[in-house]
Design an enzyme around this catalytic site. Structure first.
Site, PDB file in Angstrom:
ATOM      1  N   ASP A  32     -59.423 -45.839 -65.100  1.00 47.65           N
ATOM      2  CA  ASP A  32     -58.027 -45.542 -64.809  1.00 47.65           C
ATOM      3  C   ASP A  32     -57.882 -44.931 -63.428  1.00 47.65           C
ATOM      4  OD1 ASP A  32     -57.093 -46.367 -67.170  1.00 47.65           O
ATOM      5  OD2 ASP A  32     -57.019 -44.392 -68.115  1.00 47.65           O
ATOM      6  N   LYS A  71     -55.048 -49.790 -60.371  1.00 43.03           N
ATOM      7  CA  LYS A  71     -54.728 -50.067 -58.970  1.00 43.03           C
ATOM      8  C   LYS A  71     -53.229 -50.311 -58.860  1.00 43.03           C
ATOM      9  CE  LYS A  71     -57.123 -51.955 -55.174  1.00 43.03           C
ATOM     10  NZ  LYS A  71     -58.290 -51.160 -55.145  1.00 43.03           N
ATOM     11  N   MET A 124     -47.454 -36.137 -69.157  1.00 40.51           N
ATOM     12  CA  MET A 124     -46.528 -37.021 -68.438  1.00 40.51           C
ATOM     13  C   MET A 124     -45.129 -36.423 -68.447  1.00 40.51           C
ATOM     14  SD  MET A 124     -47.951 -40.639 -69.893  1.00 40.51           S
ATOM     15  CE  MET A 124     -48.386 -40.017 -71.510  1.00 40.51           C
TER      16      MET A 124
HETATM   17  N1  SAH Z   1     -56.000 -39.323 -72.035  1.00 42.46           N
HETATM   18  C1  SAH Z   1     -55.511 -38.328 -71.124  1.00 42.46           C
HETATM   19  C2  SAH Z   1     -54.009 -38.358 -70.978  1.00 42.46           C
HETATM   20  C3  SAH Z   1     -53.495 -39.611 -70.362  1.00 42.46           C
HETATM   21  S1  SAH Z   1     -51.790 -39.557 -70.091  1.00 42.46           S
HETATM   22  C4  SAH Z   1     -56.004 -36.950 -71.582  1.00 42.46           C
HETATM   23  O1  SAH Z   1     -56.504 -36.849 -72.690  1.00 42.46           O
HETATM   24  O2  SAH Z   1     -55.889 -36.010 -70.820  1.00 42.46           O
HETATM   25  C5  SAH Z   1     -51.710 -38.988 -68.425  1.00 42.46           C
HETATM   26  C6  SAH Z   1     -51.237 -37.582 -68.381  1.00 42.46           C
HETATM   27  O3  SAH Z   1     -52.289 -36.710 -68.720  1.00 42.46           O
HETATM   28  C7  SAH Z   1     -50.800 -37.127 -67.012  1.00 42.46           C
HETATM   29  O4  SAH Z   1     -49.473 -37.492 -66.740  1.00 42.46           O
HETATM   30  C8  SAH Z   1     -50.924 -35.623 -67.156  1.00 42.46           C
HETATM   31  O5  SAH Z   1     -49.852 -35.080 -67.867  1.00 42.46           O
HETATM   32  C9  SAH Z   1     -52.153 -35.509 -68.022  1.00 42.46           C
HETATM   33  N2  SAH Z   1     -53.389 -35.316 -67.239  1.00 42.46           N
HETATM   34  C10 SAH Z   1     -54.473 -36.090 -67.214  1.00 42.46           C
HETATM   35  N3  SAH Z   1     -55.419 -35.562 -66.406  1.00 42.46           N
HETATM   36  C11 SAH Z   1     -54.911 -34.433 -65.907  1.00 42.46           C
HETATM   37  C12 SAH Z   1     -55.380 -33.440 -65.001  1.00 42.46           C
HETATM   38  N4  SAH Z   1     -56.588 -33.516 -64.445  1.00 42.46           N
HETATM   39  N5  SAH Z   1     -54.565 -32.402 -64.712  1.00 42.46           N
HETATM   40  C13 SAH Z   1     -53.348 -32.306 -65.259  1.00 42.46           C
HETATM   41  N6  SAH Z   1     -52.843 -33.203 -66.118  1.00 42.46           N
HETATM   42  C14 SAH Z   1     -53.611 -34.256 -66.444  1.00 42.46           C
END
Ligand code: SAH
Length: 466
Positions: A249, A271, A384
């Protein structure tokens, strides 16, 4: 469609052409590609036509066409570049029973000749019913560029090999074999060792595909955590170590991609060409395609793959293709973020449940049980949630949530540029908009950073944002 495309059987049958000038030459160059029996009637034939006649490629009769000359011809071309003579010979050919084309006279022709991309036996015919020759030329050029020059040779030889490929199961496996042959191994073989290399290439390729059937591919759906490589699980590291292909991703950090096996192919599925990410269905197809080649595919997702990860669609695609898969959990953004504000996701006598909610779903802003969330002590991690902050704030306040409820926004969790913003429900907006966050951010509802925490100096003072 006023003209219906068909491929006419001409092997050994007569095609007759009247004319010996440029128009005749242009048509003959096309017709000479066939195995038809070609006759040309011309008083004054161009030198090329004499050469072709001498080489036995066609029969040249050096006089004007007469009744009976087009007898048994399947196709007839009037190419005299002279309307009166063309009309005369067309009438004769018609009476003789041939289908007639008068060059540059669409209205009086019974058929037209398309532009052709020739990779015999693969032939592409392009027609615009005379409307747009420029378009036809452009399409022809594009297709020419797309089809390997050796495709004809490959198709001819490939045809003789079809029965051997029956050992592979029908469907995707066989398709992958042929697509490897026509677009990869085949063209390479012809380019380096010529036509003679094609059969040995087919044999080796088939062996490889039979073997990869035994060594079936596999997909690991792996959580990459929030960004810090030290937050990867050992299982995730091992999977990356063994990967042939890593499909990741946009949120997966370069430091983590570094850990993939050197030889692994890295594919960025997030991408954003023209601001758009790859379609989920395309990602599903890509995962399966690589696995069916016998590859060990690591589908690397930010955080935990089971949290807002569209994981189930990928699993369904694997199941449908008979590809084995495994989920390797990761640390979800909420877990890493709560650690970095020194809090617990659940706490005795405060909240015995925590919700992971999304700010928006496929239909727009996501709706939730606002009434339940508005109760004192509730905790939610909002993924999100940047764009939807005002909506969420409005809904919670409307359902009676305390405006002083703490809210904490953590951007770039676990990365060197992590930023923590502590605010309240009443202040969530405009605080979030003012902060102009560029990275991924998670927002906690009902949690403030623990006051005594060392990390407190990583807090961005609210005045700075004001
Ligand atoms: N599977 C991921 C979530 C995917 S949805 C998980 O478990 O974290 C994508 C959202 O995850 C982003 O919009 C944000 O809200 C959050 N997110 C993912 N990585 C992040 C990070 N390093 N810092 C802050 N928020 C993060």
């Amino acid at each position: 469609m006023d003209h219906f495309p068909v491929f006419m059987a001409v092997a050994g049958r007569r095609i007759v052409l009247s004319g010996g000038g440029d128009a005749a030459l242009a048509k003959l160059r096309l017709i000479l590609k066939t195995t038809a029996n070609i006759s040309v009637f011309a008083d004054d034939a161009a030198p090329e036509i004499h050469v072709w006649a001498a080489a036995g490629k066609l029969t040249l009769i050096q006089r004007a066409l007469e009744p009976g000359d087009a007898m048994c011809a399947v196709l007839f071309y009037a190419a005299n570049e002279d309307d009166i003579e063309d009309a005369r010979v067309a009438a004769i050919a018609h009476a003789d029973g041939a289908k007639v084309n008068i060059v540059d006279n669409l209205g009086d022709s019974q058929f037209i000749t398309p532009a052709i991309v020739d990779r015999d036996p693969v032939v592409v015919a392009i027609g615009t019913e005379g409307a747009a020759p420029v378009v036809a030329r452009k399409i022809k050029a594009n297709i020419e560029a797309q089809l390997p020059a050796s495709l004809g040779v490959l198709a001819r030889i490939g045809k003789t090999f079809r029965h051997a490929v029956d050992v592979l199961p029908m469907g995707a496996k066989r398709r992958t074999f042929w697509s490897d042959f026509y677009f990869d191994a085949g063209p390479k073989a012809v380019e380096t060792d010529g036509e003679a290399a094609v059969i040995p290439t087919l044999e080796t390729l088939l062996d490889t595909h039979i073997m990869t059937r035994e060594k079936a591919g596999h997909v690991d759906l792996v959580g990459a955590g929030p960004g810090d490589p030290e937050l990867l699980t050992l299982k995730a590291r091992n999977a990356l170590d063994k990967a042939d292909v890593v499909i990741h991703d946009r949120l997966v950090t370069p430091e983590i991609l570094e850990l993939a096996r050197r030889e692994a192919t890295l594919i960025d599925a997030g991408k954003q060409g023209f601001g758009r990410a790859m379609k989920q269905s395309d990602i599903d197809a890509m995962i399966v395609e690589h696995a069916l080649k016998g590859h060990h595919v690591v589908r690397l997702k930010a955080g935990d793959p089971t949290v807002f990860g569209r994981l189930d669609e990928e699993i369904d695609a694997c199941d449908a293709a008979g590809v084995t898969w495994r989920i390797v959990p990761g640390i979800t953004a909420a877990s890493a973020a709560v650690a970095n504000i020194g809090q617990s996701l659940t706490k005795r006598n405060r909240n015995s449940a925590v919700r992971l909610i999304t700010g928006h779903d496929t239909k727009g802003y996501a709706d939730h049980d606002w009434k339940a969330l508005a109760a004192p002590g509730e905790v939610a991690a909002i993924y999100m949630g940047k764009k939807s902050a005002r909506f969420i704030q409005g809904r919670l306040l409307m359902h009676g949530a305390d405006p002083a409820t703490p809210m904490t926004i953590i951007e770039n969790v676990s990365r060197t540029d992590q930023q923590i913003i502590a605010t309240t429900l009443a202040e969530l907006e405009p605080t979030l908009t003012r902060a102009q966050l560029k990275g991924p951010a998670i927002t906690f509802y009902g949690l403030a950073p623990r006051a005594a925490m060392d990390a407190a100096d990583t807090l961005t003072p609210l005045e700075e944002l004001a």
